[in-house]
Design a protein around this motif. Structure first.
Motif, PDB file in Angstrom:
ATOM      1  N   ALA A  28       0.829  -1.209   0.000  1.00 17.62           N
ATOM      2  CA  ALA A  28       0.000   0.000   0.000  1.00 17.62           C
ATOM      3  C   ALA A  28       0.863   1.258   0.000  1.00 17.62           C
ATOM      4  O   ALA A  28       0.353   2.370  -0.179  1.00 17.62           O
ATOM      5  CB  ALA A  28      -0.909   0.008   1.224  1.00 17.62           C
ATOM      6  N   ASP A  29       2.164   1.107   0.197  1.00 19.94           N
ATOM      7  CA  ASP A  29       3.076   2.257   0.306  1.00 19.94           C
ATOM      8  C   ASP A  29       3.556   2.668  -1.091  1.00 19.94           C
ATOM      9  O   ASP A  29       4.278   1.912  -1.758  1.00 19.94           O
ATOM     10  CB  ASP A  29       4.263   1.841   1.190  1.00 19.94           C
ATOM     11  CG  ASP A  29       5.246   2.977   1.414  1.00 19.94           C
ATOM     12  OD1 ASP A  29       5.213   3.968   0.652  1.00 19.94           O
ATOM     13  OD2 ASP A  29       6.056   2.860   2.343  1.00 19.94           O
ATOM     14  N   PRO A  30       3.179   3.872  -1.553  1.00 23.21           N
ATOM     15  CA  PRO A  30       3.580   4.296  -2.909  1.00 23.21           C
ATOM     16  C   PRO A  30       5.089   4.324  -3.112  1.00 23.21           C
ATOM     17  O   PRO A  30       5.565   4.089  -4.224  1.00 23.21           O
ATOM     18  CB  PRO A  30       2.995   5.712  -3.029  1.00 23.21           C
ATOM     19  CG  PRO A  30       2.017   5.861  -1.932  1.00 23.21           C
ATOM     20  CD  PRO A  30       2.392   4.897  -0.852  1.00 23.21           C
ATOM     21  N   GLU A  31       5.840   4.600  -2.059  1.00 25.07           N
ATOM     22  CA  GLU A  31       7.301   4.632  -2.205  1.00 25.07           C
ATOM     23  C   GLU A  31       7.862   3.239  -2.503  1.00 25.07           C
ATOM     24  O   GLU A  31       8.793   3.079  -3.279  1.00 25.07           O
ATOM     25  CB  GLU A  31       7.945   5.186  -0.919  1.00 25.07           C
ATOM     26  CG  GLU A  31       7.961   6.684  -0.857  1.00 25.07           C
ATOM     27  CD  GLU A  31       8.713   7.317  -2.038  1.00 25.07           C
ATOM     28  OE1 GLU A  31       9.879   6.967  -2.256  1.00 25.07           O
ATOM     29  OE2 GLU A  31       8.115   8.139  -2.741  1.00 25.07           O
ATOM     30  N   VAL A  32       7.288   2.227  -1.859  1.00 26.06           N
ATOM     31  CA  VAL A  32       7.731   0.843  -2.103  1.00 26.06           C
ATOM     32  C   VAL A  32       7.439   0.453  -3.548  1.00 26.06           C
ATOM     33  O   VAL A  32       8.244  -0.205  -4.213  1.00 26.06           O
ATOM     34  CB  VAL A  32       7.024  -0.137  -1.131  1.00 26.06           C
ATOM     35  CG1 VAL A  32       7.296  -1.589  -1.525  1.00 26.06           C
ATOM     36  CG2 VAL A  32       7.470   0.114   0.307  1.00 26.06           C
ATOM     37  N   MET A  33       6.279   0.881  -4.066  1.00 24.47           N
ATOM     38  CA  MET A  33       5.822   0.430  -5.380  1.00 24.47           C
ATOM     39  C   MET A  33       6.281   1.324  -6.531  1.00 24.47           C
ATOM     40  O   MET A  33       6.003   1.047  -7.689  1.00 24.47           O
ATOM     41  CB  MET A  33       4.283   0.345  -5.382  1.00 24.47           C
ATOM     42  CG  MET A  33       3.720  -0.573  -4.309  1.00 24.47           C
ATOM     43  SD  MET A  33       4.429  -2.226  -4.350  1.00 24.47           S
ATOM     44  CE  MET A  33       3.592  -2.897  -5.795  1.00 24.47           C
ATOM     45  N   ARG A  34       7.019   2.356  -6.194  1.00 23.82           N
ATOM     46  CA  ARG A  34       7.402   3.378  -7.167  1.00 23.82           C
ATOM     47  C   ARG A  34       8.058   2.820  -8.429  1.00 23.82           C
ATOM     48  O   ARG A  34       7.794   3.288  -9.533  1.00 23.82           O
ATOM     49  CB  ARG A  34       8.366   4.329  -6.452  1.00 23.82           C
ATOM     50  CG  ARG A  34       8.806   5.476  -7.264  1.00 23.82           C
ATOM     51  CD  ARG A  34       9.536   6.467  -6.368  1.00 23.82           C
ATOM     52  NE  ARG A  34      10.216   7.460  -7.157  1.00 23.82           N
ATOM     53  CZ  ARG A  34      11.204   8.205  -6.721  1.00 23.82           C
ATOM     54  NH1 ARG A  34      11.628   8.069  -5.479  1.00 23.82           N
ATOM     55  NH2 ARG A  34      11.766   9.091  -7.500  1.00 23.82           N
ATOM     56  N   TYR A  35       8.918   1.829  -8.278  1.00 21.38           N
ATOM     57  CA  TYR A  35       9.663   1.292  -9.428  1.00 21.38           C
ATOM     58  C   TYR A  35       9.140  -0.077  -9.860  1.00 21.38           C
ATOM     59  O   TYR A  35       9.870  -0.852 -10.469  1.00 21.38           O
ATOM     60  CB  TYR A  35      11.142   1.180  -9.080  1.00 21.38           C
ATOM     61  CG  TYR A  35      11.810   2.502  -8.789  1.00 21.38           C
ATOM     62  CD1 TYR A  35      11.927   3.475  -9.778  1.00 21.38           C
ATOM     63  CD2 TYR A  35      12.344   2.767  -7.531  1.00 21.38           C
ATOM     64  CE1 TYR A  35      12.549   4.681  -9.521  1.00 21.38           C
ATOM     65  CE2 TYR A  35      12.972   3.974  -7.264  1.00 21.38           C
ATOM     66  CZ  TYR A  35      13.069   4.928  -8.256  1.00 21.38           C
ATOM     67  OH  TYR A  35      13.687   6.116  -8.004  1.00 21.38           O
ATOM     68  N   ILE A  36       7.893  -0.383  -9.500  1.00 22.41           N
ATOM     69  CA  ILE A  36       7.362  -1.713  -9.822  1.00 22.41           C
ATOM     70  C   ILE A  36       6.171  -1.565 -10.764  1.00 22.41           C
ATOM     71  O   ILE A  36       5.187  -0.889 -10.433  1.00 22.41           O
ATOM     72  CB  ILE A  36       6.982  -2.456  -8.523  1.00 22.41           C
ATOM     73  CG1 ILE A  36       8.260  -2.733  -7.735  1.00 22.41           C
ATOM     74  CG2 ILE A  36       6.228  -3.742  -8.836  1.00 22.41           C
ATOM     75  CD1 ILE A  36       8.064  -3.047  -6.299  1.00 22.41           C
ATOM     76  N   GLY A  37       6.297  -2.175 -11.943  1.00 22.18           N
ATOM     77  CA  GLY A  37       5.209  -2.132 -12.929  1.00 22.18           C
ATOM     78  C   GLY A  37       4.813  -0.700 -13.249  1.00 22.18           C
ATOM     79  O   GLY A  37       5.635   0.117 -13.618  1.00 22.18           O
ATOM     80  N   ASP A  38       3.522  -0.420 -13.049  1.00 22.09           N
ATOM     81  CA  ASP A  38       3.032   0.921 -13.357  1.00 22.09           C
ATOM     82  C   ASP A  38       3.281   1.907 -12.219  1.00 22.09           C
ATOM     83  O   ASP A  38       2.862   3.066 -12.280  1.00 22.09           O
ATOM     84  CB  ASP A  38       1.534   0.879 -13.701  1.00 22.09           C
ATOM     85  CG  ASP A  38       0.700   0.344 -12.531  1.00 22.09           C
ATOM     86  OD1 ASP A  38       1.241   0.166 -11.424  1.00 22.09           O
ATOM     87  OD2 ASP A  38      -0.499   0.103 -12.727  1.00 22.09           O
ATOM     88  N   GLY A  39       3.946   1.430 -11.142  1.00 16.87           N
ATOM     89  CA  GLY A  39       4.326   2.325 -10.053  1.00 16.87           C
ATOM     90  C   GLY A  39       3.203   2.657  -9.085  1.00 16.87           C
ATOM     91  O   GLY A  39       3.371   3.490  -8.195  1.00 16.87           O
ATOM     92  N   LYS A  40       2.069   1.962  -9.220  1.00 13.25           N
ATOM     93  CA  LYS A  40       0.942   2.292  -8.339  1.00 13.25           C
ATOM     94  C   LYS A  40       0.899   1.379  -7.113  1.00 13.25           C
ATOM     95  O   LYS A  40       1.221   0.186  -7.219  1.00 13.25           O
ATOM     96  CB  LYS A  40      -0.376   2.126  -9.101  1.00 13.25           C
ATOM     97  CG  LYS A  40      -0.522   3.087 -10.263  1.00 13.25           C
ATOM     98  CD  LYS A  40      -2.003   3.252 -10.617  1.00 13.25           C
ATOM     99  CE  LYS A  40      -2.182   4.310 -11.687  1.00 13.25           C
ATOM    100  NZ  LYS A  40      -2.195   3.767 -13.049  1.00 13.25           N
TER     101      LYS A  40
END
Ligand SMILES: CC(C)(COP(=O)(O)OP(=O)(O)OC[C@H]1O[C@@H](n2cnc3c(N)ncnc32)[C@H](O)[C@@H]1OP(=O)(O)O)[C@@H](O)C(=O)NCCC(=O)NCCS
Length: 173
Positions: A28-40
């Motif tokens: 749920a943390d945008p920073e964690v997901m920033r570089y993954i797939g679509d970044g969402k």
């Protein structure tokens, strides 16, 4: 609960449904997901489906993206390990933000690589990252991987890393 490795500060272990809440907090943390797939960031449904898939893999073949548990606190802090992606053995990792910058990523990934190779005989793994994800690229380099190729995805460049000795005839991205 099956434990695959114990490092100085971490366990690499199987998943259980009790990990869903902690994993949902990580994705749920945008920073964690920033570089993954679509970044969402992702919701709880995604987290639950992921944990269920990992549990199916551990049941069927033993290896997957291993759950990382912080030994001192017992908290699930992320994953490191393997999955099949586009016909390749993909090596990936993801940690909750409060655990970044303390060497946990490299500690977990080194252990996952060792488990993959020695317990499950895995070879030919590759890892890919946006080049601007400096921590992730550094982990690849510290594990002894080198850049094999670059490719485009969603209009962005990805670097593909691996162990060149696994690809004696060269690597075809
Ligand atoms: C990538 C990730 C696992 C790194 O975890 P970490 O625990 O912070 O990594 P470590 O502390 O073990 O650091 C490993 C190396 O990377 C470097 N590093 C870590 N984060 C960095 C950053 N943001 N910028 C530059 N270097 C960084 C460290 O200095 C260290 O190198 P060194 O030993 O030469 O000093 C973590 O940031 C993460 O989970 N990010 C979100 C998910 C993600 O992007 N996954 C990868 C998708 S390809």
């Amino acid at each position: 609960m099956t434990t695959h490795a114990r490092t100085e500060r971490l366990f690499l272990r199987n998943w259980s449904m009790t990990d869903v809440d902690a994993y949902a907090g990580i994705v749920a943390d945008p920073e964690v997901m920033r570089y993954i797939g679509d970044g969402k960031p992702r919701g709880r449904g995604h987290a639950e489906a992921f944990v269920r898939t990992m549990m199916r893999h551990q049941e069927e073949r033993g290896w997957m993206r291993f759950a990382i548990e912080h030994a001192a606190s017992g908290h699930l802090i992320g994953f490191s390990g393997f999955d099949e992606k586009d016909g390749r053995l993909d090596f990936g990792w993801r940690l909750g933000r409060e655990f970044w910058g303390g060497g946990y990523g490299f500690e977990a990934c080194s252990a996952a690589l060792w488990v993959g190779r020695t317990s499950f005989g895995l070879t030919g793994m590759t890892a890919q990252s946006y080049p601007e994800n400096a921590g992730s690229v550094r982990i690849m380099q510290k594990m002894g991987m080198s850049e094999l190729a670059q490719k485009q995805e969603n209009g962005r460049t990805l670097v593909v890393y691996g162990f060149p000795e696994d690809f004696p005839r060269g690597f075809d991205a």
